[in-house]
Design a protein around this motif. Structure first.
Motif, PDB file in Angstrom:
ATOM      1  N   ILE A  61       1.475   1.726   5.601  1.00 51.53           N
ATOM      2  CA  ILE A  61       2.212   0.426   5.134  1.00 51.53           C
ATOM      3  C   ILE A  61       2.645   1.132   3.944  1.00 51.53           C
ATOM      4  O   ILE A  61       1.973   1.529   2.909  1.00 51.53           O
ATOM      5  CB  ILE A  61       1.092  -0.689   5.130  1.00 51.53           C
ATOM      6  N   ASP A  62       4.147   0.581   3.525  1.00 53.30           N
ATOM      7  CA  ASP A  62       4.721   1.133   2.518  1.00 53.30           C
ATOM      8  C   ASP A  62       5.453  -0.060   1.853  1.00 53.30           C
ATOM      9  O   ASP A  62       6.508  -0.333   2.759  1.00 53.30           O
ATOM     10  CB  ASP A  62       5.843   2.408   2.907  1.00 53.30           C
ATOM     11  N   GLY A  63       5.038  -0.537   0.638  1.00 52.77           N
ATOM     12  CA  GLY A  63       5.724  -1.627   0.252  1.00 52.77           C
ATOM     13  C   GLY A  63       6.996  -1.336  -0.408  1.00 52.77           C
ATOM     14  O   GLY A  63       7.936  -2.172  -0.636  1.00 52.77           O
ATOM     15  N   THR A  64       7.030  -0.056  -0.756  1.00 47.84           N
ATOM     16  CA  THR A  64       8.290   0.331  -1.505  1.00 47.84           C
ATOM     17  C   THR A  64       9.796   0.305  -0.498  1.00 47.84           C
ATOM     18  O   THR A  64      10.550  -0.207  -0.596  1.00 47.84           O
ATOM     19  CB  THR A  64       8.180   1.639  -2.316  1.00 47.84           C
ATOM     20  N   ALA A  65       9.173   1.115   0.680  1.00 50.83           N
ATOM     21  CA  ALA A  65      10.350   1.146   1.824  1.00 50.83           C
ATOM     22  C   ALA A  65      10.109  -0.003   2.775  1.00 50.83           C
ATOM     23  O   ALA A  65      11.145  -0.096   3.431  1.00 50.83           O
ATOM     24  CB  ALA A  65       9.840   2.507   2.617  1.00 50.83           C
ATOM     25  N   ARG A  66       9.121  -0.999   2.519  1.00 53.20           N
ATOM     26  CA  ARG A  66       9.199  -2.212   3.359  1.00 53.20           C
ATOM     27  C   ARG A  66       9.024  -1.988   4.875  1.00 53.20           C
ATOM     28  O   ARG A  66       9.341  -2.355   5.508  1.00 53.20           O
ATOM     29  CB  ARG A  66      10.164  -3.170   2.978  1.00 53.20           C
ATOM     30  N   ILE A  67       8.017  -0.980   5.072  1.00 58.26           N
ATOM     31  CA  ILE A  67       7.927  -0.538   6.544  1.00 58.26           C
ATOM     32  C   ILE A  67       6.286  -0.725   6.859  1.00 58.26           C
ATOM     33  O   ILE A  67       5.422  -0.194   6.028  1.00 58.26           O
ATOM     34  CB  ILE A  67       8.228   0.847   6.747  1.00 58.26           C
ATOM     35  N   LEU A  68       5.848  -1.276   7.974  1.00 63.00           N
ATOM     36  CA  LEU A  68       4.577  -1.316   8.480  1.00 63.00           C
ATOM     37  C   LEU A  68       4.696  -0.331   9.630  1.00 63.00           C
ATOM     38  O   LEU A  68       5.479  -0.696  10.416  1.00 63.00           O
ATOM     39  CB  LEU A  68       4.186  -2.911   8.816  1.00 63.00           C
ATOM     40  N   LYS A  69       3.744   0.269   9.949  1.00 63.54           N
ATOM     41  CA  LYS A  69       3.862   1.440  11.081  1.00 63.54           C
ATOM     42  C   LYS A  69       2.572   1.096  11.724  1.00 63.54           C
ATOM     43  O   LYS A  69       1.285   1.313  11.131  1.00 63.54           O
ATOM     44  CB  LYS A  69       3.863   2.812  10.542  1.00 63.54           C
ATOM     45  N   ILE A  70       2.536   0.542  13.062  1.00 65.50           N
ATOM     46  CA  ILE A  70       1.479   0.174  13.849  1.00 65.50           C
ATOM     47  C   ILE A  70       1.385   1.325  14.952  1.00 65.50           C
ATOM     48  O   ILE A  70       2.251   1.579  15.595  1.00 65.50           O
ATOM     49  CB  ILE A  70       1.556  -1.006  14.524  1.00 65.50           C
ATOM     50  N   VAL A  71       0.765   2.259  14.986  1.00 68.72           N
ATOM     51  CA  VAL A  71       0.407   3.639  15.598  1.00 68.72           C
ATOM     52  C   VAL A  71       1.831   4.297  15.446  1.00 68.72           C
ATOM     53  O   VAL A  71       1.906   4.839  14.355  1.00 68.72           O
ATOM     54  CB  VAL A  71       0.163   3.284  17.205  1.00 68.72           C
TER      55      VAL A  71
END
Length: 115
Positions: free
Chosen positions: A77-87
């Motif tokens: 989870i990257d708040g700067t890039a605004r990405i949530l990676k699930i698996v």
């Protein structure tokens, strides 16, 4: 005539390979991306700030004209890039519609749903 040769006479013939798949894609109903109300967006942002790596989550997100539901472990989870990676699936925060943390049972308010 052998049994195999005789059976070949009755095999289906597809003159246009991939035509059935193309028809199935056309049958898919696409929906526009829903706009979240400000309160719901704030609650979603709050939940995203609390999510940590290895949390089990269920996310509903917009992808290619439809909403997809995915359950799995958060690998990044990257708040700067605004990405949530699930698996192995990367989801932009802007495409998220709903997030629920499985272990804690947190879920944001659904009072202003609109898709």
């Amino acid at each position: 005539m052998s049994r195999q040769e005789r059976a070949k006479q009755f095999m289906p013939f597809a003159a246009l390979k991939g035509y059935e798949d193309a028809l199935r894609k056309k049958e898919k109903v696409t929906v526009p991306k829903a706009q979240l109300c400000p309160e719901r967006q704030e609650e979603l942002d709050r939940i995203l700030r609390q999510i940590r790596r290895n949390d089990m989550v269920t996310a509903v997100y917009f992808q290619e004209g439809e909403y997809v539901k995915l359950t799995g472990m958060v690998s990044r989870i990257d708040g700067t890039a605004r990405i949530l990676k699930i698996v192995d699936t990367k989801i932009d925060f802007e495409d998220l519609y709903e997030v629920e943390v499985q272990e804690v049972g947190r879920e944001f308010d659904r009072s202003c749903q609109n898709p």
